[in-house]
Design a protein around this motif. Structure first.
Motif, PDB file in Angstrom:
ATOM      1  N   LEU A   3      44.821  22.859  46.702  1.00 30.76           N
ATOM      2  CA  LEU A   3      44.475  23.818  47.749  1.00 30.76           C
ATOM      3  C   LEU A   3      44.417  23.122  49.103  1.00 30.76           C
ATOM      4  O   LEU A   3      44.259  21.907  49.202  1.00 30.76           O
ATOM      5  N   TYR A   4      44.545  23.917  50.160  1.00 29.03           N
ATOM      6  CA  TYR A   4      44.411  23.430  51.523  1.00 29.03           C
ATOM      7  C   TYR A   4      43.004  23.701  52.034  1.00 29.03           C
ATOM      8  O   TYR A   4      42.445  24.772  51.792  1.00 29.03           O
ATOM      9  N   ALA A   5      42.446  22.756  52.767  1.00 33.60           N
ATOM     10  CA  ALA A   5      41.209  23.042  53.478  1.00 33.60           C
ATOM     11  C   ALA A   5      41.493  24.142  54.500  1.00 33.60           C
ATOM     12  O   ALA A   5      42.449  24.060  55.260  1.00 33.60           O
ATOM     13  N   GLY A   6      40.703  25.196  54.475  1.00 34.83           N
ATOM     14  CA  GLY A   6      40.919  26.330  55.373  1.00 34.83           C
ATOM     15  C   GLY A   6      41.808  27.412  54.792  1.00 34.83           C
ATOM     16  O   GLY A   6      41.985  28.462  55.405  1.00 34.83           O
ATOM     17  N   GLN A   7      42.371  27.162  53.603  1.00 34.27           N
ATOM     18  CA  GLN A   7      43.231  28.161  52.957  1.00 34.27           C
ATOM     19  C   GLN A   7      42.417  29.394  52.584  1.00 34.27           C
ATOM     20  O   GLN A   7      41.250  29.306  52.200  1.00 34.27           O
ATOM     21  N   LYS A   8      43.014  30.551  52.695  1.00 36.85           N
ATOM     22  CA  LYS A   8      42.372  31.813  52.345  1.00 36.85           C
ATOM     23  C   LYS A   8      42.817  32.237  50.945  1.00 36.85           C
ATOM     24  O   LYS A   8      44.010  32.217  50.634  1.00 36.85           O
ATOM     25  N   LEU A   9      41.870  32.639  50.112  1.00 35.32           N
ATOM     26  CA  LEU A   9      42.178  33.185  48.793  1.00 35.32           C
ATOM     27  C   LEU A   9      41.515  34.543  48.635  1.00 35.32           C
ATOM     28  O   LEU A   9      40.422  34.771  49.164  1.00 35.32           O
ATOM     29  N   VAL A  10      42.180  35.420  47.912  1.00 33.82           N
ATOM     30  CA  VAL A  10      41.571  36.714  47.615  1.00 33.82           C
ATOM     31  C   VAL A  10      40.831  36.614  46.285  1.00 33.82           C
ATOM     32  O   VAL A  10      41.287  35.956  45.345  1.00 33.82           O
ATOM     33  N   ILE A  11      39.665  37.244  46.224  1.00 29.61           N
ATOM     34  CA  ILE A  11      38.776  37.176  45.063  1.00 29.61           C
ATOM     35  C   ILE A  11      38.349  38.593  44.685  1.00 29.61           C
ATOM     36  O   ILE A  11      38.035  39.415  45.556  1.00 29.61           O
ATOM     37  N   ARG A  12      38.327  38.870  43.400  1.00 29.79           N
ATOM     38  CA  ARG A  12      37.871  40.179  42.932  1.00 29.79           C
ATOM     39  C   ARG A  12      36.368  40.318  43.142  1.00 29.79           C
ATOM     40  O   ARG A  12      35.617  39.351  42.999  1.00 29.79           O
ATOM     41  N   GLU A  13      35.939  41.536  43.471  1.00 25.16           N
ATOM     42  CA  GLU A  13      34.529  41.793  43.738  1.00 25.16           C
ATOM     43  C   GLU A  13      33.874  42.456  42.535  1.00 25.16           C
ATOM     44  O   GLU A  13      34.366  43.455  42.012  1.00 25.16           O
ATOM     45  N   PHE A  14      32.739  41.896  42.128  1.00 23.88           N
ATOM     46  CA  PHE A  14      31.992  42.427  40.989  1.00 23.88           C
ATOM     47  C   PHE A  14      31.523  43.849  41.285  1.00 23.88           C
ATOM     48  O   PHE A  14      30.972  44.137  42.345  1.00 23.88           O
ATOM     49  N   GLY A  15      31.778  44.764  40.357  1.00 26.88           N
ATOM     50  CA  GLY A  15      31.383  46.154  40.541  1.00 26.88           C
ATOM     51  C   GLY A  15      32.388  46.981  41.303  1.00 26.88           C
ATOM     52  O   GLY A  15      32.230  48.191  41.426  1.00 26.88           O
ATOM     53  N   VAL A  16      33.430  46.316  41.840  1.00 28.27           N
ATOM     54  CA  VAL A  16      34.458  47.028  42.608  1.00 28.27           C
ATOM     55  C   VAL A  16      35.815  46.907  41.920  1.00 28.27           C
ATOM     56  O   VAL A  16      36.493  47.890  41.679  1.00 28.27           O
ATOM     57  N   ASP A  17      36.203  45.671  41.594  1.00 28.66           N
ATOM     58  CA  ASP A  17      37.505  45.393  40.987  1.00 28.66           C
ATOM     59  C   ASP A  17      37.359  45.106  39.495  1.00 28.66           C
ATOM     60  O   ASP A  17      36.285  44.705  39.022  1.00 28.66           O
ATOM     61  N   ASP A  18      38.428  45.291  38.745  1.00 32.62           N
ATOM     62  CA  ASP A  18      38.444  44.942  37.331  1.00 32.62           C
ATOM     63  C   ASP A  18      38.414  43.423  37.181  1.00 32.62           C
ATOM     64  O   ASP A  18      39.225  42.714  37.778  1.00 32.62           O
ATOM     65  N   ILE A  19      37.460  42.917  36.396  1.00 33.75           N
ATOM     66  CA  ILE A  19      37.317  41.479  36.171  1.00 33.75           C
ATOM     67  C   ILE A  19      37.221  41.233  34.668  1.00 33.75           C
ATOM     68  O   ILE A  19      36.294  41.717  34.012  1.00 33.75           O
ATOM     69  N   LEU A  20      38.171  40.465  34.138  1.00 39.64           N
ATOM     70  CA  LEU A  20      38.169  40.143  32.712  1.00 39.64           C
ATOM     71  C   LEU A  20      37.212  38.997  32.392  1.00 39.64           C
ATOM     72  O   LEU A  20      36.574  38.981  31.345  1.00 39.64           O
TER      73      LEU A  20
END
Length: 202
Positions: A41-58
């Motif tokens: 990963l890069y320092a400062g890199q942006k990642l998208v993350i699923r939100e608990f209670g909003v998105d489907d999370i396995l």
């Protein structure tokens, strides 16, 4: 989905533990960000993350996340950091990465973005890019090192930036992971010459 910023020393396993409480969530981190499992990963890199209670999370361990929440100090989130060597992101002025534009379905993925029309902005050029499209849902994808797209001017000078959603997506360019900002027109429409845009960056 929410967006997080990678700190110096963090790796994919750190992010899986920090955001989902379990190593198994590497699956979510990599698949949602189009990353290989061994990506640096890069320092400062942006990642998208699923939100608990909003998105489907396995894969998630709420007990671990609650423990991380308890460890927060002064409202700052608890960070998992293995002090891993980072990939070096070249400075913006030395980067000659392609931008992409064109039309496609609302759920266009990273592979679909790579199939759109390419255009290069030389480092000496002005901070704008002309785009032309004549189909339904319009996409612009630009390297994050260029900065966020600040304006999307139609012919005649109207700024239609608020007509676009902004997504973060990682694309594989010349065998390397590169973070991109993707603008997506919010509504399906038949685009005409009057709907062509000229974008500028912050």
């Amino acid at each position: 989905m929410k967006t997080i910023t990678i700190e110096t020393g963090q790796n994919i396993i750190d992010i899986a533990e920090q955001e989902y409480g379990t190593l198994e969530a590497v699956y979510h981190v990599c698949n949602d960000n189009n990353l290989p499992y061994d990506a640096l990963l890069y320092a400062g890199q942006k990642l998208v993350i699923r939100e608990f209670g909003v998105d489907d999370i396995l894969f998630i361990n709420v007990a671990v996340l609650n423990e991380f929440k308890r460890k927060e100090k002064d409202g700052l989130p608890f960070l998992v950091n293995s002090r891993t060597p980072m990939a070096e992101l070249p400075p913006a002025e030395t980067v000659d990465l392609p931008s992409f534009y064109g039309a496609g379905a609302v759920g266009l993925n990273a592979e679909g973005i790579l199939g759109l029309t390419q255009i290069f902005r030389q480092s000496q050029a002005a901070d704008d890019l002309p785009f032309v499209a004549d189909m339904e849902r319009l996409f612009y994808a630009t390297p994050s090192v260029f900065g966020h797209v600040a304006h999307a001017y139609q012919l005649g000078g109207y700024d239609a930036r608020t007509s676009f959603d902004e997504l973060m997506m990682n694309l594989i360019i010349n065998g390397e992971v590169q973070p991109y900002y993707v603008l997506r027109l919010k509504h399906d429409t038949y685009l005409t010459e009057a709907d062509n845009f000229k974008i500028t960056f912050r």
